[in-house]
Every structure is written in C-alpha cells, then in structure tokens.
Enzyme design. Sequence first.
Site, short mmCIF file in Angstrom:
data_model
loop_
_atom_site.label_atom_id
_atom_site.label_comp_id
_atom_site.label_asym_id
_atom_site.label_seq_id
_atom_site.Cartn_x
_atom_site.Cartn_y
_atom_site.Cartn_z
CE1 TYR A 294 33.01 39.39 39.14
CE2 TYR A 294 33.73 37.42 37.95
CZ TYR A 294 33.55 38.10 39.13
OH TYR A 294 33.90 37.51 40.33
CE LYS B 120 36.41 40.08 40.37
NZ LYS B 120 36.83 40.75 41.64
#
Length: 306
Positions: free
Chosen positions: A165, A169
């Site tokens: 993640y 991001k």
Amino acid sequence: MSIRYDGKVAIVTGAGQGLGRCHAIELAKRGAKVVVNDLGGAKDGTGASSDAALAVVAEIEAAGGEAIANGANVAKYADVEAMVKQAVDTWGRVDILVNNAGILRDKSFAKGSLEDFQLVLDVHLMGTINCTKACWDIMREQEYGRIVVTTSSSGLFGNFGQTNYGAAKMGVIGAMNTLVQEGAKYNIRVNALAPTAGTRMTEGLLPEKAFELLTPETVTPAVLYLVSEDAPNRTILCAGAGGFSVAKIVETDSVWLAPEEQTPEGIAAHWDEINRAETARELKGGFEQSIKMLTVAAAGLGIKLD
C-alpha cells in the site's frame, strides 16, 4: 467566496462508500454532474456489485443533483475508457477526476505474497494512472482539468504491514509531480490528498472515539478545495478530523567534497553538515537537484559552467 462546480463534470472512483461517497455527494451539492464509480467489491478487492454506486446516485438525485453510476474496475484500462466515454456521451466533457478507489491486502513484508503486492499496485497506482490517462487528452483539448490523486501517510512516512500500500501511495506522488509539469500549459492542475478517516478500510484499527472523530465529512472539504477553479498545484494536502496540513518532500543543501574525500569515509566525516535539516527546501523539479549539485561542484573546483 463560494466554491461551486456548476457546469463541471466530475468522476469519483471508489465512490460507493466512505470517502468517495462523501466526495461525490458534496461535489453534486455544489453543482457538479458526477460519475459515481464503484466496482462494489470487498475492501480486499474481491467481489463486485453495483448496489452501492446506485444508492449514491439515488441519494444525489433525491437532493436535486445529477449523477450516473459506473462499475468500472479501475485496474482495467478498457473499463476505464468506457467509463470516461459514458461521461462524455452523457455530459460532453470531464473537468474533475478524483482518484479514490483502493483496496487493502495488509501483511508484513515477510508474510505477504507478491500476488497481493501486485494487486494493490494495480488498483491504487495503475488505477490512478488508467483513469488519469483516459481523461488526459480530453482535459488538454478543453484546456481545463482538476485531478486529485489519493496518497497516504503510509506512503509518505511508512506503516507496519503496508509495504504494498505504501509503495503504491508514494507512486502516485511521483506521477503527480511530473503530470503537474506536463499539464501546466493546458490549465490542468494535479494535487494529492492524504486522508485520515474512519471508513471500512480503517474500522477496527482505531479506538471507537477516534473513529467517530475521523469522519469522511471532515476530509472531503480538502478535495473540494483541490478541484476548485483556483486550486493550488502539486500540493499534498493532509486532512482528518477537521485538521488540515501540507506535506512536502524536501532536500538539504548540497555539500561538495573534494575529490580525495569523495568516499564513504568522507561522507561519514561530513554527515552532520550534509544532513542539516535547517537547509532543507522543496525542489520544483528533478532538474533542480542536478543544478544544485553542479553549482557546488563548479564552485569547489573553481570552474565556470557554460
């Protein structure tokens, strides 16, 4: 001054629940025509259903707004192209894109699979790229566009169990930094939201009282500002519980070392000077780093650069 979006068409991905739902509803309240995109899967990306997106459309229409539902999987470019075509066929343009869709496959790096890592990248990073690519030429031709990418403190600062993640991001920040340069002459502005919100993605991870404070409604004003006509550009706006801040990527001043000190030992000897936080500043483009390094090198060597 009232910020409105009358005559503007917005696409919000992952808009069936949580932050995306709130973004879509508030954009519609302020006059935007909204494509409510949601695959309708679970938070790990499995499954699909149009129910959530249709419910948001019904809510917008009940309040007097205009919206259509779309179930595109943002990780599939053909789906995204069809979604953008639907927006253009319905309303003739696309002015605003809010890249919000996401999934979680949290595990420590040692325990996580490469398949999960790839899936998270496909949805968060490539989903953002796919949607932006599908809208880009339209925005260039109409010489107007406002794009938000959704980053995270997990990417900016790290968070245990979120290597996949966090990588995705931080990747959208790299995309933003270059898209800003390429879109400038076409009046396309690209910014990033770093939200902290109590949604199904964070449920169970926060104390109940904290969860209650971190409502999507306290984050959405940041998105509304970032897609406004007078929006900033290349800004990472952080929002949560009614608090707002700006995150920046900065670099310290260059310290030139004489040839005989251009060694790991030389760097160690000068580390405190190289790592002086008070000299840090934000660069506006990758070329500035090269200029910075060359300037101190030329001064140290006593030469002029043509």
